[in-house]
Structures are given as structure tokens and as C-alpha cells.
Design an enzyme around this catalytic site. Structure first.
Site, PDB file in Angstrom:
ATOM      1  N   LYS A 296       0.796  -1.186   0.122  1.00 31.85           N
ATOM      2  CA  LYS A 296      -0.111  -0.009   0.037  1.00 31.85           C
ATOM      3  C   LYS A 296       0.818   1.343   0.034  1.00 31.85           C
ATOM      4  O   LYS A 296       2.046   1.330   0.274  1.00 31.85           O
ATOM      5  CB  LYS A 296      -0.881   0.060   1.127  1.00 31.85           C
ATOM      6  CG  LYS A 296      -2.034  -1.098   0.649  1.00 31.85           C
ATOM      7  CD  LYS A 296      -3.199  -0.984   1.461  1.00 31.85           C
ATOM      8  CE  LYS A 296      -4.384  -1.992   1.082  1.00 31.85           C
ATOM      9  NZ  LYS A 296      -5.472  -2.492   2.038  1.00 31.85           N
ATOM     10  N   ARG A 331      -3.146  -9.996   4.987  1.00 26.22           N
ATOM     11  CA  ARG A 331      -3.859 -10.244   3.698  1.00 26.22           C
ATOM     12  C   ARG A 331      -2.370  -9.651   2.875  1.00 26.22           C
ATOM     13  O   ARG A 331      -2.066  -8.462   2.908  1.00 26.22           O
ATOM     14  CB  ARG A 331      -4.797  -9.272   3.453  1.00 26.22           C
ATOM     15  CG  ARG A 331      -5.357  -9.461   1.969  1.00 26.22           C
ATOM     16  CD  ARG A 331      -6.586  -8.547   1.893  1.00 26.22           C
ATOM     17  NE  ARG A 331      -7.304  -8.655   0.469  1.00 26.22           N
ATOM     18  CZ  ARG A 331      -6.787  -7.593  -0.305  1.00 26.22           C
ATOM     19  NH1 ARG A 331      -5.819  -6.988  -0.113  1.00 26.22           N
ATOM     20  NH2 ARG A 331      -7.450  -7.951  -1.658  1.00 26.22           N
TER      21      ARG A 331
HETATM   22  N1  HH2 Z   1      -7.350  -4.142   0.719  1.00 30.10           N
HETATM   23  C1  HH2 Z   1      -7.854  -3.952  -0.808  1.00 30.10           C
HETATM   24  C2  HH2 Z   1      -8.663  -4.954  -0.919  1.00 30.10           C
HETATM   25  N2  HH2 Z   1      -9.333  -5.683  -0.173  1.00 30.10           N
HETATM   26  N3  HH2 Z   1      -9.782  -6.477   1.902  1.00 30.10           N
HETATM   27  C3  HH2 Z   1      -9.456  -6.306   3.235  1.00 30.10           C
HETATM   28  N4  HH2 Z   1     -10.034  -7.074   4.297  1.00 30.10           N
HETATM   29  N5  HH2 Z   1      -8.523  -5.516   3.584  1.00 30.10           N
HETATM   30  C4  HH2 Z   1      -7.819  -4.744   2.801  1.00 30.10           C
HETATM   31  O1  HH2 Z   1      -6.864  -3.902   3.586  1.00 30.10           O
HETATM   32  C5  HH2 Z   1      -8.169  -4.809   1.726  1.00 30.10           C
HETATM   33  C6  HH2 Z   1      -9.049  -5.688   1.120  1.00 30.10           C
HETATM   34  C7  HH2 Z   1      -6.917  -3.200  -1.598  1.00 30.10           C
HETATM   35  O2  HH2 Z   1      -5.783  -3.940  -2.201  1.00 30.10           O
HETATM   36  P1  HH2 Z   1      -5.667  -4.687  -3.436  1.00 30.10           P
HETATM   37  O3  HH2 Z   1      -6.556  -6.098  -3.645  1.00 30.10           O
HETATM   38  O4  HH2 Z   1      -4.280  -5.468  -3.518  1.00 30.10           O
HETATM   39  O5  HH2 Z   1      -6.033  -3.733  -4.519  1.00 30.10           O
HETATM   40  P2  HH2 Z   1      -7.343  -3.468  -5.448  1.00 30.10           P
HETATM   41  O6  HH2 Z   1      -8.438  -2.776  -4.564  1.00 30.10           O
HETATM   42  O7  HH2 Z   1      -6.898  -2.220  -6.500  1.00 30.10           O
HETATM   43  O8  HH2 Z   1      -7.694  -4.566  -6.174  1.00 30.10           O
END
Ligand code: HH2
Length: 356
Positions: A296, A331
């Protein structure tokens, strides 16, 4: 000062010293152990107007104040397994974004075949859970309609049928929750804590599976427009406590709930760091805690690494910092690196090594 009370555990210890300190009454088990905490900061008041003082484990155990006793019960109680996974060591949730536009792996796994292969790779690298998402929730992302999200997710779930690693579905939509659980998903992960879709609470309750409730301030499109809190740690805690209550009122038992402060969702660098530093407070919710710090922006801001895919060192450091505070689920994108680091960290703080 009157108002609510919060207990923020301090002095988290591990291994033989933790067991000995618990036996002597000098420490208390954190979320059922194996970690223990030596005391807590007692925070009294309302976010923005609080008084704080340090209590030892003995002070806390001897307190007759009903709010302290209730919080202490939730802080110390063992957490039941989630999706069959025991919580006596940090679990890794490996991320697969079946999206063209995720900030962290944008487009790498947008095809069902590559998403399925990535899920199998992460499982082989030591992921305990695979989190599959069909909608980016990065700052500024536009919503995806349910039909498109379903078309991204269902073929991947079908391809992974029979994989022994439990799969979680990262979605805000009731229709997706229901279809994904029918398609084999064992956990629901909702970054809106079941508030985005008016049908989500009922769909999640009907599913009977564990649910991750994450805090976000506002919608992905606008959440980074000057987010403001009087006290980010306490406000996120209060929000998650209220969502746990709403879930219980909707018939979802507490044993199925997992809480996540939502790093990067409507938070500045300062807010994210306050949540990282205070993460142990969330054990007072009485449910397992999940943290998603991987790749992040705050990691980039500190390390100077602008490309999210190159933020694995900082991401591993954030995972270790959270594990040291007994956070139960991490995660992450970089499963192999985090697994190796966590295993070495755990063996080192416990003074022994038992291979899984
Ligand atoms: N962060 C993201 C997505 N889902 N779920 C939980 N429980 N906690 C988090 O911190 C979280 C999440 C965002 O990260 P990422 O999936 O890598 O990116 P994107 O939303 O652009 O797909």
C-alpha cells in the site's frame, strides 16, 4: 473523565516468558494466546477528548469496573477457528485480483487461467486462504457492475474447485456473496463491512460462512479526499464494534466475524501509522483481527519505492510488526517472502521451532 473506556494492550510477549508471566498473574493471555500482554493503556472518554493512563495486568485483572471487565473478557478469550483454520499462528491470506486495474497487480491476473494459476502458486507458497476479488477498490476506482464482477469470479472459483486452501471472496455485493459461496468460497471479505449493498447483511447471514468486516471512510472514488478523524484509532474501533453489533442483530454469530481497520481506505499516512501502532486495541473487539497493508501507499511513502510491485520488503516488515501484536490474519501479495519471514520471526520469539 467519563464516557467509554478502551484498553490498548501493551508489552506483548511470546514463548516461555509469556506462559510463565500468565501463570504468575503478571501478564494476561492475548486472544487466547500464545501471546500475552503485560498491561494496557486505559483510554477513557470520547474520540478527540480522552484521558489515558497505564495499567498493569494485575490492575486490570483486579478491576471491578464493568466496562473494563467486559473488554478484558473479549481481549483474553480464545478465538475459535475460522473456516477450519486454527488461530494459534498468523495466517496468510494470499491476494488474487481478477481485475484489469488493481493498484498492486493491475491486470496480471485478469484472465481466469492466470488467476487460477496464481491462486495455486500462492497456495503452494504457504497461503492459508486465497482472497479472490473482481472489483478494484483502490483510491479513485469506479464501481464494477455485478454481472461483470460475476463473470470475472465464477470461472476462477470453478477452476479452483477441490483446492484444499479455503477461498475468500472480496466483494461488496450481495449477489456475488451468494453466488461465490454456492461456487465454493468459504469466507466473505467485504471492504464496506456489509454496508454498500442493502442486501449484503442478509446475504452474508444466509451464507453461514465467516465474514471479514473492514473499515473504510466513504467510497473508493472519494475516500482519499482529505479524510479526517478526531482520533482515527478509536473511531475505527467504534465503527467496527457497531458493525459487529449489527451483524449479531442480523443473526450472524460473533464467532464468524473478523475485523479489519482498512489500511489505506480513507486514511492519510498519519492515520495508517496510528492504526499500525495501535493495532492491538482491536483485539478488544473479541474477534480475530485481519490486516491488509501489503504494497500500500504508506509503504511507498516511507520506503520511497514508487512501484507497488516492488514494495515487498516494506510489506513484509508491516506483516511482522502486526504479527508481533498477535494479529491473526495477514492479507498479502508476496506469500513466499512473508511466509519465510513469519516462520523465522515466530521461531525466534518463541525460542523453538515446530515445522507445520
Ligand atoms: N485491501 C484491498 C482490497 N481488499 N480487503 C481487506 N479485508 N483488507 C484490505 O486491506 C483490503 C481488502 C486493496 O488492495 P488490493 O486488493 O491489492 O487492490 P485493489 O483494491 O486495487 O484490487
Amino acid at each position: 473523565m467519563s464516557g467509554k473506556i478502551y484498553l490498548r494492550p501493551v508489552g506483548v510477549i511470546w514463548g516461555d516468558v509469556a506462559a510463565a508471566a500468565i501463570a504468575e498473574g503478571a501478564a494476561l493471555p492475548l486472544a487466547g494466546g500464545p501471546a500475552a500482554f503485560l498491561g494496557a493503556q486505559l483510554i477513557e472518554g470520547v474520540p478527540g477528548r480522552t484521558a489515558r493512563r497505564q495499567l498493569s495486568a494485575r490492575d486490570i485483572a483486579a478491576s471491578a469496573e464493568p466496562q473494563i471487565r467486559a473488554t478484558l473478557d473479549r481481549l483474553t478469550a480464545p478465538r475459535p477457528p475460522i473456516a477450519g483454520l486454527a488461530l494459534n499462528r498468523p495466517l496468510l491470506m494470499g491476494i488474487v485480483n481478477v481485475t484489469p486495474d488493481s493498484f498492486s497487480d493491475g491486470g496480471d491476473f485478469a484472465e481466469a487461467g492466470s488467476a487460477e494459476a496464481q491462486a495455486r502458486r500462492l497456495a503452494a507458497e504457504g497461503a492459508d486462504i486465497i482472497d479472490i476479488g473482481g472489483e478494484s477498490t483502490r483510491p479513485g476506482a469506479a464501481p464494477v457492475d455485478a454481472a461483470e464482477e460475476l463473470a470475472r469470479i465464477l470461472p476462477v472459483l470453478a477452476g479452483l474447485r477441490g483446492l484444499p486452501t479455503p477461498i475468500s471472496i472480496d466483494t461488496r455485493k450481495a449477489a456475488l456473496m451468494t453466488a461465490a459461496v454456492a461456487g465454493g468460497a468459504a469466507i466473505i471479505n467485504d471492504v464496506s463491512a456489509l454496508t454498500y449493498d442493502p442486501g449484503a447483511l442478509a446475504a452474508a447471514a444466509r451464507s453461514g460462512v465467516p465474514i471479514v468486516l473492514m473499515h473504510a471512510l466513504g467510497d473508493p472514488r472519494t475516500m482519499q479526499d482529505q479524510p479526517a478523524y478526531a482520533d482515527v484509532l478509536l473511531e475505527v474501533y467504534d465503527y467496527l464494534a457497531a458493525r459487529i453489533e449489527a451483524c449479531e442483530a442480523a443473526g450472524i454469530p460473533r464467532r464468524l466475524l473478523i475485523a479489519d481497520p482498512g489500511i489505506g481506505f480513507g486514511k492519510t499516512l498519519e492515520h495508517n501509522l496510528a492504526l499500525m501502532a495501535g493495532i492491538a486495541l482491536f483485539h478488544g473487539l473479541g474477534v480475530p483481527v485481519l490486516l491488509g497493508a501489503s504494497r500500500k501507499r504508506f509503504i511507498g511513502a516511507i520506503s520511497g519505492v514508487t512501484d507497488p510491485k516492488r514494495r515487498s520488503h516494506g510489506s513484509v516488515a508491516a506483516a511482522l510488526a502486526a504479527a508481533a501484536e498477535a494479529v491473526q490474519v495477514l492479507r498479502v501479495h508476496d506469500v513466499a517472502a512473508t511466509r519465510e519471514a513469519l516462520d523465522v520471526w515466530r521461531a525466534s520469539v518463541q525460542g523453538r521451532w515446530q515445522p507445520r
